[in-house]
Write an enzyme that holds these catalytic residues in place. Structure first.
Site, PDB file in Angstrom:
ATOM      1  N   ASP A 109     -22.472 -35.152   1.971  1.00 24.24           N
ATOM      2  CA  ASP A 109     -22.363 -35.516   3.378  1.00 24.24           C
ATOM      3  C   ASP A 109     -23.747 -35.814   3.921  1.00 24.24           C
ATOM      4  O   ASP A 109     -24.750 -35.753   3.190  1.00 24.24           O
ATOM      5  CB  ASP A 109     -21.674 -34.415   4.182  1.00 24.24           C
ATOM      6  N   ASP A 152     -22.482 -34.808   9.999  1.00 26.93           N
ATOM      7  CA  ASP A 152     -22.615 -33.738  10.991  1.00 26.93           C
ATOM      8  C   ASP A 152     -23.775 -34.082  11.908  1.00 26.93           C
ATOM      9  O   ASP A 152     -24.910 -34.282  11.443  1.00 26.93           O
ATOM     10  CB  ASP A 152     -22.874 -32.387  10.321  1.00 26.93           C
ATOM     11  N   ASP A 194     -26.344 -34.826   7.117  1.00 26.01           N
ATOM     12  CA  ASP A 194     -26.642 -33.910   8.221  1.00 26.01           C
ATOM     13  C   ASP A 194     -27.795 -34.476   9.039  1.00 26.01           C
ATOM     14  O   ASP A 194     -28.879 -34.738   8.490  1.00 26.01           O
ATOM     15  CB  ASP A 194     -27.030 -32.527   7.686  1.00 26.01           C
TER      16      ASP A 194
END
Length: 463
Positions: free
Chosen positions: A318, A403, A320
């Protein structure tokens, strides 16, 4: 009586600064440790080896394959190697050898096979906390760490956090070793490696695999838990409940009408994309898009790529991103405006935001209580990233987990540390702060727990 003039002692000629060439054995590059060997003997041995066709480098570099030492322990040479790596910035994984290997090789006129007796003993030295150790992205004990991490993951699936942490700590020690582990005896009394981990390590060293690990990999429960926990929004508890209900596949979730949260629905819908590694270029592209949105909403705000990419990893699972503004308080309300603008540009496939729930005046967690590491305002999202090739190329885009975390400038250093990771490094850093410094560290602050609790105990008497 006439004085006889003293003969001047001839200084040992230093070997040339650079290697003379690949020599007769291009796969072997030697480096001799001068400590306790002395400059004169080192120069002599260097000339001898070169005369027999060996390449000997004066200074350590990534090209060095064999480090030869005389009258030094394995720990001393490992420390020397760490210093050399820091000075020259080179990695490499050379064999750390006693002078006996060199002598036998010179006698044979070729590099002899490295045996256990040639490797330096005395054990490797290792700091007790992972946050004190140097851990490279690439290390020499991959089969061993993969076996231990599989057992750590299985223990986590079973709810045994203690066992999971024990295997994780053992794996982190092996990652930090300066060379490849050949025998169990080389570990010596290193911290963090228990009896169970040692049995696993011994099995892999002797047989190439560990029967226990192979059984875990083939077990239905492990495979099912691994499958379900890869769904965005699904944790161990939910995955375990689904398994107990007889669910085994993603198709089962759909056909049996399993009740899913909105987050889990999005995770299932984009399952393949979200479990495809995110490349660094893709992460940087998303970072630029968010930076553009941020500058539209609040000029001067910084966007920092954190997580594994900040640690130097070429890919991750992912992205961040930390957002902060240099003026305290200006970040308030920023996240909702940024997410709205990204959504208006069709860049958001899913988003769920949480408000900042951290307040220092609430006081710290009670001793031995739950350690809440992060209460920042954030947005869990799935980003729509345009792609030219690879997964999603047919439709022109792929889904990527992103995120967005907003940190006040006063807390940004701690947020950056906490969101850089890795998870085990952060856990060990907090453990070090608590045990060795009697302080509390989280993603918001670092403070002396004793003074804070004394203050709160005093304030409590007012009520």
């Amino acid at each position: 009586m006439a004085l006889v003039p003293l003969k001047r002692r001839r200084r040992a000629s230093s070997p040339p600064a650079g290697p003379p060439g690949p020599g007769r054995f291009p796969a072997v590059v030697l480096c001799l440790v001068e400590k306790r060997m002395g400059a004169s003997r080192r120069a002599f041995l260097t000339q001898l080896a070169r005369a027999k066709g060996f390449r000997v480098d004066r200074a350590y570099s990534a090209a060095v394959t064999h480090v030869v030492s005389e009258q030094n322990s394995g720990a001393e040479v490992a420390q020397w190697l760490e210093q050399q790596r820091e000075e020259c910035g080179a990695e490499g994984d050379p064999a750390l050898l006693d002078i006996s290997w060199f002598t036998e090789s010179m006698g044979a006129g070729r590099p002899v096979e490295i045996e256990s007796r040639h490797r330096l003993r005395g054990g490797w030295q290792m700091a007790p906390y992972a946050c004190q150790r140097r851990t490279p992205l690439l290390h020499s004990n991959q089969p061993l760490t993969e076996a231990l991490e599989t057992l750590a993951e299985e223990a986590g699936f079973s709810g045994s956090e203690g066992r999971s942490l024990a295997f994780t700590r053992a794996a982190s020690v092996l990652k930090a070793l300066p060379g490849r582990l050949s025998t169990l005896e080389e570990l010596g009394p290193l911290p963090g490696i228990g009896e169970h981990s040692r049995r696993v390590i011994q099995d892999v060293l002797e047989d190439g695999v560990c029967a226990e690990v192979e059984r875990v990999k083939l077990s239905e429960r492990y495979q099912t838990m691994k499958l379900f926990t890869k769904i965005f929004g699904v944790g161990v508890r939910t995955a375990s409940r689904w398994y107990q209900e007889g669910l085994r596949t993603l198709v089962d979730l759909q056909e049996r009408g399993t009740k899913l949260t909105r987050q889990q629905q999005a995770g299932l819908r984009h399952y393949d994309d979200l479990n495809t590694p995110v490349e660094r270029g893709e992460a940087e592209s998303i970072s630029r898009a968010v930076q553009g949105a941020v500058q539209r909403c609040l000029p001067g705000t910084s966007v920092t790529l954190a997580g594994g990419f900040r640690r130097g990893k070429p890919h991750g699972h992912d992205v961040d991103l930390l957002l902060t503004h240099p003026e305290a308080g200006r970040e308030a309300g920023l996240l909702s405006r940024v997410v709205s603008w990204l959504d208006s540009q069709d860049l958001i496939l899913y988003q769920h935001s949480q408000e900042n729930s951290y307040a220092l005046q609430e006081g710290p967690e009670p001793p031995g209580g739950r350690d809440v590491m992060d209460r920042f305002e954030r947005c869990f999202s799935i980003f729509r990233l345009e792609v030219q090739g690879g997964p999603g190329a047919a439709r022109g885009w792929k889904a990527v987990r992103v995120d967005l975390v907003v940190a006040p400038i006063s807390q940004f250093p701690f947020a950056l540390l906490g969101w850089t990771g890795s998870r085990h490094f952060e856990r060990e850093l907090r453990r070090f702060a608590s045990h060795e410094r009697k302080m509390v560290l989280n993603s918001h602050a670092l403070y002396d727990s004793r003074r804070v609790w004394q203050l709160w105990a005093y304030v409590g008497t007012w009520g």
